[in-house]
Design an enzyme around this catalytic site. Structure first.
Site, PDB file in Angstrom:
ATOM      1  N   TRP A  23     -12.144  31.909  -8.018  1.00 44.21           N
ATOM      2  CA  TRP A  23     -13.588  32.136  -8.106  1.00 44.21           C
ATOM      3  C   TRP A  23     -13.994  32.487  -9.535  1.00 44.21           C
ATOM      4  O   TRP A  23     -15.083  32.140  -9.990  1.00 44.21           O
ATOM      5  CB  TRP A  23     -13.985  33.274  -7.154  1.00 44.21           C
ATOM      6  CG  TRP A  23     -15.451  33.617  -7.211  1.00 44.21           C
ATOM      7  CD1 TRP A  23     -16.482  32.995  -6.561  1.00 44.21           C
ATOM      8  CD2 TRP A  23     -16.057  34.670  -7.976  1.00 44.21           C
ATOM      9  NE1 TRP A  23     -17.673  33.583  -6.861  1.00 44.21           N
ATOM     10  CE2 TRP A  23     -17.453  34.622  -7.733  1.00 44.21           C
ATOM     11  CE3 TRP A  23     -15.570  35.653  -8.839  1.00 44.21           C
ATOM     12  CZ2 TRP A  23     -18.348  35.508  -8.311  1.00 44.21           C
ATOM     13  CZ3 TRP A  23     -16.474  36.530  -9.418  1.00 44.21           C
ATOM     14  CH2 TRP A  23     -17.842  36.457  -9.152  1.00 44.21           C
ATOM     15  N   HIS A  24     -13.104  33.148 -10.266  1.00 41.15           N
ATOM     16  CA  HIS A  24     -13.443  33.580 -11.622  1.00 41.15           C
ATOM     17  C   HIS A  24     -13.558  32.425 -12.603  1.00 41.15           C
ATOM     18  O   HIS A  24     -14.176  32.549 -13.650  1.00 41.15           O
ATOM     19  CB  HIS A  24     -12.426  34.595 -12.138  1.00 41.15           C
ATOM     20  CG  HIS A  24     -12.613  35.963 -11.564  1.00 41.15           C
ATOM     21  ND1 HIS A  24     -12.019  36.360 -10.406  1.00 41.15           N
ATOM     22  CD2 HIS A  24     -13.358  37.014 -11.971  1.00 41.15           C
ATOM     23  CE1 HIS A  24     -12.388  37.605 -10.129  1.00 41.15           C
ATOM     24  NE2 HIS A  24     -13.204  38.021 -11.066  1.00 41.15           N
ATOM     25  N   GLY A  25     -12.931  31.322 -12.285  1.00 39.89           N
ATOM     26  CA  GLY A  25     -13.065  30.187 -13.191  1.00 39.89           C
ATOM     27  C   GLY A  25     -12.104  29.083 -12.806  1.00 39.89           C
ATOM     28  O   GLY A  25     -11.106  29.320 -12.120  1.00 39.89           O
TER      29      GLY A  25
END
Lengths: 491, 401
Positions: free
Chosen positions: A330-332
């Site tokens: 989700w962070h990247g």
């Protein structure tokens, strides 16, 4: 628009604030909500208006799905309708994930497919719409809540306000429908509350200071070490990784403080997102203190639906691990985030097993291990690729040599025979003794100080609170910009 | 009670802003306002040091100059706007030179300055390194400096209400006290070489340092001769500068800088750039000729550029930067004012004489090389070490200042 910009602080915020409460004073509550929605969309479009239709479309779509799910419940509960509620929910969630996947993960997917299958697909270079990770998750939560009959609100304006309310729009916290809607409707929240304004101003000022003074100071060394350095000696590598660890915390929690502070000026309480995370004594503790609303989302909408801890130890472990893999991604869109998630997932599993066996650990040792684990795993979070990770780790292990400050040369000359040299020990990351002082101060702040949320709750209109708020705000404002520097002095 | 809280916070912030702004205005670390100047307190404008482009981009508008002197630090440190070689009709003159400038940046900063319509004359000192295709703009070039939207912010807000300006003010006071005789950054843009090299002890070692920097493949922030290429784009930028001046009815004066022969002769040869250097000279000669502009060449091997390296020198600070004395000679020749210059200093290049000029330079080089064999052997050994990525021998550079 960013909170730490002149246009936000001197124009957007005051105008939005005064018009909002003026409309409320005139008892035009619907108009005041509409004003807030308009202001939020303006805030969103400031950087690039091209994604405005996207967020509006996403809101309309989710509202339609959500309210249909809610309505179906109230009309009838036959078996077939019940089934279609579920499929509607599934359709809604899949659509949201598809949107996120398209904008955030398309190039990552193409790149990996090209590598694996030898295909030659071109990258699409899609620009990530601002805040898409946040507003997608917020709305997935809304759909699930609707399905669970926890949604009572069905007003489109209210719903739009909930999703777009500018303090949380770009970087969270990730909100729950049910904790926000009552606040927007409460009559008491429509009048100016000076205590909230004072607390909001305090939070905003502290947040601004944390972001533009503290975090940006650490950023210069972290950036130099991660992005430009070829090889780092032992001290440089540790200074780089610690600088990033502090930068990330002060940046993100500072930004969240500003969000909470601004919302509070409008009498809206956003959920707390950071609770002194670097004081954590184990990894589970850390995740109860760091980006709390994300952890909450992952727990409620991934971990529990997967079965949580109800299906035996082994399933619990695998559920925990999965949650962290998803959280990482989700962070990247990069394998570095996946690795980072996997490391944290593994740590959580190990910690749980440790607890199951009933082991305990000395408090200080526990803090030391936890902090170092977090610090080291942030290297994966920050580095562009494996080469950069290796570069930092090599340095942290002392494989690129050890250079000590030159004033120690006379005191510890015997170290020479072990390959230790003396000289400009922070040269590569453009640091000096100030770097040491800053890192020491960073430790002192994260370990010894109460966090800004706690402080804001204890706010009293005393002179010392006024002074600290003023100094933080003034220095934050004075550090918003600087004259661009040019470093080639000669020729 | 809480109503007063916020009000007082705003009041305190306003007071802090007022104090910081007032302090920065008086100390004036960027030399923009010049309302209060006192030796030992704020004469040495330390804030300018790392922000030369920023300061120059503002001063050039504030001073409304009639004449601009443009180029690299060779211009910045060597051409005095108050020089006797400049006709009084050219005044006010502003020295708009900037360290390590590339030809594209010259164009951008020139068009920025031409927003003020009173500029009539432009003198440009050209350097070979300006045309390097491997680095067309400095990595740290900041486009907001020449963007009119940010002009007010740059002039009235940043230098006053900025934490970095506050620390520059403190630095200004500190250095002004320590070096009372130093005044390096003047209002007319000039940065006298004597002030740049304040306290210079060994000219020889400063030469060593500079020579090494131009060819070292190991310790470089920017590219000089160690990695050099030519392409058409740089010549197009040059052409656009000439066009810009023509369009604005500006008298343009062009010359090639005289760096010491050990650098802009031997250094260019050692780095394998001689052929490119000669091509470059030829091309800019043709372009200047197309616009009917005289291009003066002061480089090569003449009585100025071959001055013996010793302490002190009359013509050079280091192998790259000439002294004001040379600056005066250049201006006298280029502006055709009556000052006596050495007979072999300065050749007006034309398409007719450029080929013979290049051959002459080669012959002069041969003479110089043969008559300075021991020095040349040492110099070229150093150049080869620099190109090999070795570290410079600390003895060559210790005790410069």
């Amino acid at each position: 628009m960013l909170f730490n910009s002149y246009e936000f602080i001197f124009l957007f915020l005051p105008i939005t604030f005064f018009v909002y409460f003026w409309l409320n004073k005139k008892r035009l509550t619907q108009a005041s909500k509409a004003w807030l929605v308009f202001a939020s969309l303006f805030f969103y479009s400031w950087w690039n208006i091209i994604y405005l239709p996207l967020i509006l479309g996403s809101i309309l779509f989710n509202f339609a799905i959500g309210s249909t799910i809610t309505k179906m419940e109230s009309i009838s509960t036959t078996l077939s309708k019940g089934f279609s509620r579920k499929s509607l929910l599934a359709f809604g969630i899949v659509s949201n994930i598809f949107l996120l996947a398209y904008f955030k993960y398309m190039d990552f997917f193409i790149l990996n497919t090209n590598t694996l299958l030898g295909t030659q697909w071109n990258l699409m270079h899609i620009v990530l719409p601002l805040g898409i990770s946040f507003f997608t998750f917020t709305q997935i939560a809304y759909l699930v809540d609707a399905y669970r009959n926890e949604v009572k609100e069905m007003d489109y304006l209210n719903y739009t306000l909930f999703v777009t309310f500018f303090p949380h729009l770009l970087a969270g916290p990730i909100l729950h429908h049910k904790e926000m809607m009552p606040q927007f409707d409460s009559i008491r929240n429509k009048v100016v509350n000076y205590k909230n304004i004072a607390a909001g101003l305090f939070l905003f000022s502290i947040g601004l200071f944390k972001k533009v003074v503290i975090a940006d100071t650490f950023a210069q060394w972290a950036n130099a070490g991660f992005d430009t350095a070829q090889s780092l000696n032992l001290i440089e590598a540790w200074a780089t990784s610690l600088s990033y660890t502090f930068q990330l915390y002060f940046d993100f929690s500072g930004y969240t403080d500003m969000a909470l502070g601004v919302a509070l000026m409008f009498n809206i309480r956003l959920p707390i997102n950071f609770n002194s995370p670097y004081k954590a004594l184990n990894i589970q503790d850390f995740w109860r203190r760091w980006h709390i609303t994300l952890s909450r989302f992952l727990r409620d909408y991934i971990y529990i639906p997967l079965g949580g801890n109800r299906n035996g130890e082994l399933r619990t472990y695998s559920n925990l691990f999965t949650v962290f893999l998803v959280g990482g991604l989700w962070h990247g869109a990069s394998w570095m985030f996946v690795i980072w998630g996997a490391l944290h997932g593994s740590a959580i599993v190990i910690h749980r097993a440790w607890q199951q066996f009933g082991f305990t650990m000395n408090k200080y040792l526990a803090w030391f291990i936890t902090f170092n684990f977090i610090n080291i795993t942030w290297v994966f979070f920050r580095a562009k690729d494996g080469v950069h990770v290796q570069n930092i780790f090599n340095g942290m292990l002392g494989l690129n040599g050890i250079v000590l400050p030159s004033f120690l040369a006379n005191k510890l000359p015997f170290l020479n025979q072990f390959g230790v040299s003396f000289g400009r020990f922070l040269l590569t990351i453009k640091g000096d003794l100030v770097t040491f002082a800053a890192i020491a101060a960073g430790f002192a702040i994260i370990v010894l100080f109460r966090n800004s949320t706690t402080l804001s709750e204890q706010l009293k209109p005393t002179l010392s609170f006024q002074m600290w708020t003023s100094i933080a705000l003034a220095f934050g404002l004075l550090s918003l910009t600087k004259v661009s520097e040019f470093l080639y002095f000669n020729f | 009670m809480y109503k007063k809280f916020s009000f007082k916070v705003f009041l305190f912030v306003a007071i802090i802003f007022g104090l910081v702004g007032g302090f920065n205005f008086l100390v004036d670390p960027y030399g923009l306002y010049r309302t209060f100047e006192k030796t030992g307190i704020n004469q040495q404008k330390e804030g300018v040091r790392s922000k030369i482009r920023y300061v120059q981009s503002l001063q050039v508008i504030m001073q409304s100059p009639k004449t601009l002197m443009m180029g690299s630090s060779r211009v910045h440190d060597g051409l005095n706007p108050q020089s006797k070689s400049i006709p009084s009709s050219f005044q006010p003159v502003y020295n708009y030179g900037m360290p390590m400038i590339r030809i594209k940046e010259v164009k951008l900063f020139l068009s920025h300055a031409l927003k003020e319509k009173q500029v009539k004359n432009v003198i440009i000192g050209l350097d070979f390194f300006m045309f390097n295709a491997k680095e067309k703009l400095n990595r740290e070039f900041d486009p907001t400096l020449i963007n009119p939207n940010s002009y007010g912010l740059n002039l009235y807000f940043k230098p006053l209400f900025c934490a970095s300006a506050l620390s520059d003010s403190i630095q200004t006071i500190k250095i002004s006290q320590l070096q009372k005789k130093r005044n390096e950054f003047l209002e007319n843009g000039y940065r006298p070489g004597s002030q740049v090299n304040f306290g210079l002890k060994s000219y020889e070692r400063l030469h060593n340092y500079t020579n090494w920097t131009f060819l070292s493949t190991n310790q470089t922030d920017t590219l000089y001769y160690q990695d050099f290429g030519l392409d058409n784009e740089a010549f197009q930028e040059f052409q656009e500068i000439l066009n810009l001046c023509k369009k604005n009815n500006i008298n343009l004066y062009l010359y090639i800088s005289p760096a010491h022969a050990n650098l802009d002769g031997e250094g260019i040869i050692a780095s394998g750039n001689l052929h490119r250097f000669e091509t470059w000279k030829k091309k800019i000669t043709y372009i200047a000729n197309d616009f009917n502009i005289t291009l003066w060449d002061f480089s090569g091997y003449n009585s100025v550029t071959t001055e013996k390296i010793k302490t002190p020198m009359q013509y050079y600070w280091d192998s790259s930067h000439f002294t004001e004395k040379v600056g005066d000679l250049i201006l006298a020749k280029v502006l055709k004012t009556t000052a006596i210059t050495p007979y072999d200093f300065g050749v007006a290049l034309t398409p007719k004489n450029i080929d013979s000029h290049i051959i002459n330079t080669r012959l002069q080089r041969e003479t110089y090389y043969q008559s300075h064999r021991i020095e040349m052997d040492r110099l070229h050994e150093m150049y080869h070490n620099a190109l090999d990525g070795k570290r410079q021998n600390p003895k060559d550079v210790e005790g410069i200042f």
